[in-house]
Design a protein around this motif. Structure first.
Motif: not given
Length: 674
Positions: A91-98
């Motif tokens: 989830t954090i990776a997805a959020l930081r990927a926009g």
């Protein structure tokens, strides 16, 4: 419903983790107003391909690994439906990927991880929704409306259950390493509904329990197989929630009020025609049907409708604050029955929540001010001007998330005490430092010799035990937690000097020592060739203290003490700079509900200080608490305020004061000297 042409809200979705629940989501997504399926990511390429074929994704779809999906500009939002223990990192990776994110419940296995994920969402400005799809269904909305409007009178009791009997004791449900068991798999449903119902009855979105007890059964596999909890809410509302993976229950919700009851036969799976029954005193039962809705499509639309200004809070149906509150209760539930997963233990090697190396990371959108630093002679490191107290962390997962976050914002100073948590808090800090390999990068304050064990012998034994707990061989700063006037001050100086020369202490001083004894200690040290006291930790803040909350405590808020600190330039590590909530709540003259606050701080002068802090805060766009902290940081002597946040949100809030620079004139005005 049919797909919408509203391009402003249209989202191209990808599924991360093509399992059974992902199939339900993908199967209902065509009924959403704003969403289309455009990709699938998996750790298994064959599974991704089969899922894509099953749902008719063509060659233009994004099909590949998780990284492939997150890197693609053709994907706007992702549905995370992997095992519980991978939710947070993905989830954090997805959020930081926009990407906008809809993550299956639980958002993470524990509240520590949940705090970090929610903070990442707020900092990136992307939408994050925990996938309690029942919350978006019209049946749920109607139930909460009926409760809020008093359709069955005053709510007295809620009974909510979600439990089933799994056929075989194997797979993720029965694996502690993947956070198995009933509480995390389906227990969040009855907990979340009970909180929402109690909230509606109390005029809130959700209510947090004021009491909690539970019991349950942990099976041979090491996960909870059946658990029951009793929740108490404000206003006398009670709730019983049940969950399990080895015992079938009714899986219903019943709400009892002073004038009737509401029965929800299908609150969770929400079949094609779910029905609620409302029965009032002396009346026949009335049924309401909610056929024709697609809950997975509705939650996808909830994500789309939150893009933009609402992203910071999330949709009203399942807000980020709601997710945080639910995680706390689930932690309590597991703790009450003694369930801790192997990856959460006090000696576990817990990685960062995002899986990245620990480092200082500037805020993206939350605009948290950069940390300020100072120095104390004898310590060869820059010291963050805010010092995090290590006494509010219930477990290593929570502590790791809190300490990681503080470190990422530039904080490197931590305050411990021999008596905190019976020694457990020191162990948590020590394990975190060992896990991260940062002992020489941080500044650790060790406190000991607290009443009634305030003597040279106890000082030594406690110091050695503190260092062992912290897996360290030195304290950057050691402070006696109290003084003992029955012991000549020279005896304390002698033993502290011994530890200083042995390298176990870099600098030392006193916490809750009077000005007179502090000066006497240094006079003895100078006369006898000993190292003297270098730091003081007494109560100090904008509000003048007329008494102190705990026996043996000392303050330096009076004018004479301020003058002494200014002239001597003694580094002060003040505690309770917010005067126990005097500025945070804030206090009001007619509110006498907190006798300690009244006794220690209530005066016309302090209320005038509060009024001025609020006025200046309004002018500068910060709360009065930030002004109160800026006052402490702006003193003409070195200050390193101690603060004790219980959550990542509180940490960010506390740091607002670091970004406020007050002039000499403003400092004098706040302190009623002008």
């Amino acid at each position: 419903m049919s797909p919408s042409t509203d391009s402003a809200r249209s989202l191209r979705w990808a599924v991360l983790g093509p399992g059974n629940i992902a199939r339900r989501f993908a199967g209902q997504l065509p009924h959403s107003r704003y969403g289309t399926l455009a990709g699938v990511g998996s750790s298994d390429a064959d599974r991704a391909r089969k899922f894509a074929d099953e749902f008719g994704l063509d060659d233009n779809a994004v099909i590949g690994s998780y990284d492939d999906v997150l890197a693609s500009p053709e994907i706007d939002a992702v549905y995370v439906s992997t095992v519980h223990t991978t939710h947070a990192r993905l989830t954090i990776a997805a959020l930081r990927a926009g990407k906008q994110v809809l993550c299956e419940k639980p958002l993470a296995p524990n509240n520590g991880q949940v705090m970090a994920v929610v903070d990442a969402a707020r900092d990136t400005g992307q939408v994050l929704v925990e996938a309690y799809m029942y919350r978006f269904h019209p049946q749920t909305r109607e139930v909460l409306r009926l409760v809020a409007e008093g359709a069955i009178g005053e709510i007295r009791h809620i009974d909510a259950t979600f439990a089933f009997r799994a056929g075989r004791q194997e797979g993720r449900l029965f694996t502690p390493e993947t956070a198995g068991g009933g509480i995390l798999d389906v227990g969040g449903y009855p907990v979340s509904y009970a909180r929402a119902i109690a909230g509606a009855a109390l005029g809130k979105r959700v209510a947090e329990p004021v009491s909690f007890t539970a019991s349950g059964s942990i099976g041979s596999t090491g996960v909870d197989e059946w658990a029951v909890a009793d929740l108490g809410f404000a206003g006398g509302i009670t709730a019983v929630v049940r969950t399990g993976v080895r015992l079938q229950d009714t899986n219903t919700v019943s709400i009892y009020g002073s004038a009737g009851k509401i029965e929800i036969a299908d609150p969770w799976t929400l079949s094609e025609d779910p029905v609620i029954t409302v029965t009032k005193i002396g009346e026949d039962p009335v049924q309401q049907s909610f056929a024709g809705s697609f809950p997975y499509a509705l939650e996808a639309d909830g994500v789309a409708e939150s893009v933009g200004d609402q992203a910071a809070t999330g949709p009203i149906e399942m807000s980020l604050d709601d997710t945080l509150g639910n995680a706390k209760v689930l932690d309590q539930w597991r703790a009450a029955i003694g369930l801790q997963y192997p990856f959460e233990g006090d000696t576990a090697d817990i990685p960062t929540v995002d899986g990245e190396p620990l480092d200082v990371r500037p805020s993206e959108r939350l605009h948290t001010p950069p940390m300020k630093y100072g120095t104390i002679p004898g310590i060869d490191k820059q010291i963050s001007r805010l010092v995090m107290g290590c006494d509010n962390q219930p477990d290593l997962a929570h502590a790791s998330a809190m300490f990681d976050h503080f470190f990422s914002l530039g904080g490197n100073a931590f305050d411990t005490g021999y008596i905190y948590g019976g020694g457990r808090h020191e162990k948590l800090l020590g394990q975190w430092m060992a896990n991260r390999g940062v002992r020489d990068d941080v500044v650790v304050i060790v406190k000991g010799a607290h009443t009634p064990h305030c003597d040279p012998e106890s000082l030594t034994s406690q110091l050695l035990e503190s260092l062992e707990r912290q897996q360290s061989d030195y304290a950057d700063i050691y402070m006696m937690h109290r003084d003992n006037l029955d012991i000549p001050v020279g005896e304390f100086v002698d033993v502290l000097d011994e530890h200083y020369r042995a390298g176990r202490i870099k600098v030392f001083g006193g916490s809750n020592w009077t000005r007179e004894r502090f000066e006497e200690a240094n006079a003895y040290a100078e006369a006898n060739g000993r190292q003297g006291f270098s730091v003081l930790s007494n109560h100090f803040g904008l509000a003048e203290a007329y008494d102190v909350p705990w026996d043996g405590c000392k303050h330096v808020t009076d004018p004479a003490s301020k003058q002494w600190l200014t002239e001597s330039k003694i580094p002060l590590l003040p505690w309770s700079s917010q005067a126990r909530g005097f500025f945070a709540r804030p206090a009001r003259p007619d509110d006498r509900s907190d006798p300690e606050l009244v006794r220690c701080y209530y005066s016309d002068d302090n209320f005038e200080r509060l009024r001025r802090a609020e006025k200046l805060g309004a002018e500068l766009g910060v709360p009065a608490t930030a002004i109160a902290l800026a006052y402490v940081l702006g003193q003409p002597f070195p200050t390193f305020p101690l603060f004790g946040p219980r959550s990542i949100t509180e940490t960010r809030s506390s740091l607002q004061g670091v970004g406020v620079e007050l002039s000499e004139e403003q400092l004098a005005w706040l302190d009623l000297r002008k």
